[in-house]
Design a protein around this motif. Structure first.
Motif, PDB file in Angstrom:
ATOM      1  N   UNK A  52      -8.811  -3.849  -6.584  1.00  0.00           N
ATOM      2  CA  UNK A  52      -8.581  -5.163  -5.984  1.00  0.00           C
ATOM      3  C   UNK A  52      -7.108  -5.448  -5.714  1.00  0.00           C
ATOM      4  N   UNK A  53      -6.223  -4.537  -6.121  1.00  0.00           N
ATOM      5  CA  UNK A  53      -4.790  -4.733  -5.915  1.00  0.00           C
ATOM      6  C   UNK A  53      -4.405  -4.269  -4.508  1.00  0.00           C
ATOM      7  N   UNK A  54      -3.741  -5.126  -3.722  1.00  0.00           N
ATOM      8  CA  UNK A  54      -3.353  -4.732  -2.362  1.00  0.00           C
ATOM      9  C   UNK A  54      -2.574  -3.429  -2.328  1.00  0.00           C
ATOM     10  N   UNK A  55      -2.824  -2.635  -1.317  1.00  0.00           N
ATOM     11  CA  UNK A  55      -2.222  -1.322  -1.061  1.00  0.00           C
ATOM     12  C   UNK A  55      -2.759  -0.259  -2.023  1.00  0.00           C
ATOM     13  N   UNK A  56      -2.810  -0.561  -3.320  1.00  0.00           N
ATOM     14  CA  UNK A  56      -3.412   0.400  -4.251  1.00  0.00           C
ATOM     15  C   UNK A  56      -4.875   0.611  -3.919  1.00  0.00           C
ATOM     16  N   UNK A  57      -5.572  -0.466  -3.554  1.00  0.00           N
ATOM     17  CA  UNK A  57      -7.001  -0.358  -3.250  1.00  0.00           C
ATOM     18  C   UNK A  57      -7.253   0.521  -2.031  1.00  0.00           C
ATOM     19  N   UNK A  58      -6.282   0.601  -1.140  1.00  0.00           N
ATOM     20  CA  UNK A  58      -6.453   1.472   0.014  1.00  0.00           C
ATOM     21  C   UNK A  58      -6.463   2.936  -0.374  1.00  0.00           C
ATOM     22  N   UNK A  59      -5.600   3.303  -1.314  1.00  0.00           N
ATOM     23  CA  UNK A  59      -5.551   4.685  -1.794  1.00  0.00           C
ATOM     24  C   UNK A  59      -6.844   5.022  -2.523  1.00  0.00           C
ATOM     25  N   UNK A  60      -7.305   4.099  -3.374  1.00  0.00           N
ATOM     26  CA  UNK A  60      -8.553   4.323  -4.106  1.00  0.00           C
ATOM     27  C   UNK A  60      -9.724   4.409  -3.139  1.00  0.00           C
ATOM     28  N   UNK A  61      -9.723   3.566  -2.112  1.00  0.00           N
ATOM     29  CA  UNK A  61     -10.791   3.598  -1.112  1.00  0.00           C
ATOM     30  C   UNK A  61     -10.817   4.942  -0.387  1.00  0.00           C
ATOM     31  N   UNK A  62      -9.637   5.510  -0.122  1.00  0.00           N
ATOM     32  CA  UNK A  62      -9.576   6.806   0.540  1.00  0.00           C
ATOM     33  C   UNK A  62     -10.144   7.898  -0.371  1.00  0.00           C
ATOM     34  N   UNK A  63      -9.776   7.877  -1.663  1.00  0.00           N
ATOM     35  CA  UNK A  63     -10.317   8.847  -2.614  1.00  0.00           C
ATOM     36  C   UNK A  63     -11.817   8.652  -2.788  1.00  0.00           C
ATOM     37  N   UNK A  64     -12.226   7.388  -2.796  1.00  0.00           N
ATOM     38  CA  UNK A  64     -13.642   7.064  -2.934  1.00  0.00           C
ATOM     39  C   UNK A  64     -14.443   7.641  -1.768  1.00  0.00           C
ATOM     40  N   UNK A  65     -13.939   7.468  -0.561  1.00  0.00           N
ATOM     41  CA  UNK A  65     -14.633   7.987   0.613  1.00  0.00           C
ATOM     42  C   UNK A  65     -14.731   9.510   0.562  1.00  0.00           C
ATOM     43  N   UNK A  66     -13.692  10.163   0.060  1.00  0.00           N
ATOM     44  CA  UNK A  66     -13.689  11.616  -0.027  1.00  0.00           C
ATOM     45  C   UNK A  66     -14.669  12.105  -1.083  1.00  0.00           C
ATOM     46  N   UNK A  67     -14.556  11.565  -2.307  1.00  0.00           N
ATOM     47  CA  UNK A  67     -15.340  12.078  -3.433  1.00  0.00           C
ATOM     48  C   UNK A  67     -16.807  11.667  -3.328  1.00  0.00           C
ATOM     49  N   UNK A  68     -17.049  10.353  -3.180  1.00  0.00           N
ATOM     50  CA  UNK A  68     -18.425   9.882  -3.101  1.00  0.00           C
ATOM     51  C   UNK A  68     -19.090  10.350  -1.821  1.00  0.00           C
ATOM     52  N   UNK A  69     -18.315  10.388  -0.734  1.00  0.00           N
ATOM     53  CA  UNK A  69     -18.875  10.879   0.525  1.00  0.00           C
ATOM     54  C   UNK A  69     -19.282  12.332   0.427  1.00  0.00           C
TER      55      UNK A  69
END
Length: 316
Positions: A52-69
């Motif tokens: 939920x932290x701005x900018x940090x959440x973008x990095x986590x979202x990118x890792x999330x898309x890679x790993x979970x995807x």
């Protein structure tokens, strides 16, 4: 007041993955018409305060898309392998028809390395080759950015001719249509879902385009340095670029009533003409099933009652 959770997902082979607030659900259609489902809770790294932290959440979202995807893609692949093996040999053991977890991680790292080489390192070398040391920092970074964007567009255009990828793109369209229908408050039926567009402002395709464009600005700050420093900057600054791109695309998605933001979002929506196709009703049914799984897990909709079969035969 807490912001309403925004659902999203990803297309996989003959299926759709949907990401909820608490769980992730992947639904894949077997060739025999039945649905295979995989539903599991999300790790706290994807739902905790860092997300939920701005900018940090973008990095986590990118890792999330890679790993979970990647996990969703391998689940759909395993379903296809099971179907193929059961067709070839009805008595075959299922253990031999699945992809192991270690192999999943190895292939994900290989895919990541190829992506870095294709979209980060190759444009850098081609820019050096074309300019041959001529021109300043501005020209060099513009050339690199244009080459990176051309490689990206050529890649999307090229894979769109592959029959399997075209089918995945149709499931991608089904995922977008289903999210649109849910956000519009429509009942989730194939007929209602099919009324909506295949383009969505929060699509990962639009996010990647934003990454490409923001990279030109960020790498411009690095300037024209020695080659090893340029290569390092292209890799190390990628999380920074992803964080900025995520905030911009998410802000735009929340304020599409603004004409300037709609204009800025237009290229990302146009690009989705390459990555989405019109789905059939069976594909839409899969996307609806995946979304319902996460809505039920999040308590947004009640669980559907189980069908009770009463046998007329006497019990022994």
């Amino acid at each position: 007041m807490a912001e309403k959770f925004r659902y999203g997902g990803q297309a996989v082979m003959d299926g759709v993955m949907m990401r909820g607030a608490k769980t992730i659900a992947t639904v894949v259609r077997h060739p025999n018409g039945t649905l295979a489902k995989k539903v599991h809770p999300l790790h706290s790294i994807y739902t905790g305060r860092w997300r939920r932290i701005p900018f940090t959440r973008g990095v986590i979202a990118m890792l999330e898309a890679m790993i979970l995807g990647m996990e969703a893609i391998f689940f759909s692949t395993n379903v296809a392998l099971e179907d193929a093996e059961s067709t070839d040999s009805p008595d075959a053991q299922k253990e031999g028809s699945s992809i192991s977890k270690p192999l999943l991680w190895v292939m994900m790292l290989i895919s990541l390395g190829l992506a870095v080489a294709l979209f980060s390192i190759l444009p850098l070398f081609l820019s050096n080759l074309i300019l041959r040391g001529q021109g300043g920092s501005l020209l060099f970074n513009l050339m690199e950015g244009v080459i990176r964007l051309l490689i990206f567009l050529t890649y999307l255009w090229g894979v769109s001719f592959m029959p399997d990828i075209r089918r995945v793109f149709s499931y991608h369209g089904a995922e977008h249509k289903t999210i649109h229908a849910y956000e519009a408050g429509d009942e989730l039926t194939p007929a209602n879902v099919q009324k909506h567009t295949t383009a969505h402002v929060r699509c990962g395709t639009a996010f990647l385009l934003a990454v490409m464009l923001i990279a030109i600005l960020i790498f411009g700050l690095v300037g024209k340095q020695v080659l090893w420093l340029l290569i390092s900057s292209r890799i190390l600054l990628m999380p920074v670029i992803a964080g900025i791109a995520f905030e911009i695309t998410q802000y735009g998605a929340r304020h599409m009533d603004n004409i300037l933001l709609r204009w800025m979002a237009a290229p990302g929506l146009w690009l989705q003409k390459l990555t989405t196709r019109q789905p059939d009703d069976q594909m839409v049914e899969v996307a609806i099933a995946a979304l319902k799984e996460v809505l039920i897990a999040d308590g947004v909709v009640p669980a559907e009652p189980a069908v009770v079969v009463i046998s007329a035969e006497p019990q022994l």
